[in-house]
Design an enzyme around this catalytic site. Structure first.
Site, PDB file in Angstrom:
ATOM      1  CB  THR A  69       8.649   1.446  -3.590  1.00 38.14           C
ATOM      2  OG1 THR A  69       8.299   1.019  -4.905  1.00 38.14           O
ATOM      3  CG2 THR A  69       8.217   2.878  -3.410  1.00 38.14           C
ATOM      4  CE  LYS A 105       7.853  -2.921  -4.967  1.00 37.93           C
ATOM      5  NZ  LYS A 105       6.445  -2.986  -4.540  1.00 37.93           N
ATOM      6  CD  GLU A 117      -0.028  -8.867  -4.005  1.00 40.49           C
ATOM      7  OE1 GLU A 117       0.974  -9.168  -3.333  1.00 40.49           O
ATOM      8  OE2 GLU A 117       0.008  -8.651  -5.228  1.00 40.49           O
TER       9      GLU A 117
END
Lengths: 269, 269
Positions: free
Chosen positions: B28, B138, B170
């Site tokens: 992203t 990811k 996270e």
């Protein structure tokens, strides 16, 4: 043959959260003589998964589509995928939408020697994650299984996966049972793994047969010293295990008895 | 606007392994003034992910499509998804095929108060799994993040996730940094989590600025006693954290300095 939200189709919306996040569940079901087998158990697991993921289950439509698709089929696999549908960017979701895929595929029979002689099983080096939030669910996040399955070509029929603590959890596509001191053990799945429909069927049927069962952590050492070992899923039914690395096993009486119970509800020859 | 394998489109093959197994990766990327920001870092992470998952990276085509799609766009989000493509039934894969999605979406600016006053962060009850095989990647298996994000509506701007051992890993969509005794700590990601591109950019830039950094396990207790805390990703840039439960933080000098560094490469106002 595939139905997507009830319509014949081959494509899904590229914004589907099933693709972007694996935000959904699936079921893989044996079809024998026009009927999806163990349908009630599959639907119960799907329903439980939907409650945990806060997905709405279109139960009647799924049931109608599944049975309709299988009606003229002698032998094969029904796969159901239920996702949270197309979404905006980001993990946040709104309730209500979902995408359902119902597909049928004819299947070739599995090799008969797997049932007669038992299978040789690999011990995978890829570990299965500890993920209590997802444990037990048959969800669409299956990368660990993909990576484990990539460890071999045709040398093995299945691979066993351990968690980070070294406990044996399951096969890449199956659950595992071991006869230890007269009891049928299968790993507890509170921290990882898929609570297989065939696993549940065998646990329930064993009780009826007077075979004591036990769901608990299973170490590799315990498994190596088991009297009998087998793996199971809704399609293969039961495959006896003849060897895991240097540990050899006989196809014993309990395994044979369970195979007889399972045969009519699976794709066992 | 979306390109699927180079063609404008809205749908993908329902047999895609990205849908069935989350068998793929994504990026992203902030788009500012017609250009995808930190492109080289994004491509490096994608390349690393492809090596670990044994996916082939169509680097030139991706680069061409991404830059083409962004060329006339002032401000927004580029999302790339790379999957192992349509497959047969089962986890096993053959090398070579993949599906690439490249999509651009204009984005509304994030609330300016997030940057000026800092954000209030939830401590999620959903734990992040321990999964060394996938840590850092990811990938498309993001159900834990979906479940964590479902814990709140608008009361928080982000939620922090801990692993089973209680270490802070996270945010649901961000990485976390904490200034502790003059050093900028960020959790090590060898067992879980996503190695964010903005996290890497900040680690590298901090070294240039003479701010000592440290990647190590981060307990909640340590985090609560930090002098400064912020979260980051490629889109938001840096959001200072003003509160985590009953622990309050100032927006200090180090955070402000990092924000200045990050601003041109993100969607920070």
């Amino acid at each position: 043959m595939m139905l997507i939200n009830g319509q014949a189709g081959q494509a899904i919306d590229a914004r589907d959260r099933g693709l972007h996040y694996g935000d959904g569940l699936f079921e893989t079901i044996a079809v024998v003589s026009g009927r999806p087998q163990l349908w009630t158990l599959h639907l119960e697991r799907l329903s439980l998964g939907c409650r945990r993921l806060r997905l709405s289950l279109p139960e009647e439509m799924l049931s109608e589509e599944a049975h309709g698709l299988c009606a003229d089929q002698a032998w094969g696999v029904l796969k159901i995928i239920l996702t949270r549908g197309p979404g905006e960017r980001g993990y946040r979701f709104s309730p209500g939408r979902c995408t359902r895929l119902v597909g049928f595929q004819p299947a070739a029979p599995y090799p008969i020697r797997h049932y007669r002689e038992g299978i040789v099983v690999r011990l995978c080096t890829t570990r299965i994650g500890l993920s209590p939030a997802l444990a037990g669910l048959k969800h669409l996040n299956r990368l660990e299984q993909v990576m484990a399955r990539a460890e071999w070509d045709d040398e093995y029929a299945e691979g066993l996966m351990q968690d980070a603590n070294g406990n044996v959890i399951e096969g890449t596509m199956s659950n595992v049972f071991a006869l230890i001191d007269g009891r049928l053990w299968t790993p507890s799945l509170s921290q990882s793994g898929v609570a297989g429909v065939m696993r549940r069927f065998i646990l329930e049927r064993s009780a009826d047969l007077g075979v004591e069962t036990h769901e608990a952590p299973l170490s590799l050492e315990m498994l190596r010293h088991a009297q009998e070992v087998f793996v199971c899923n809704s399609l293969i039914g039961v495959w006896p295990v003849s060897r895991i690395e240097d540990a050899a096993f006989e196809i014993g009486a309990v395994t044979k008895r369970i195979m007889t119970e399972v045969r009519p509800y699976s794709l066992m020859p």
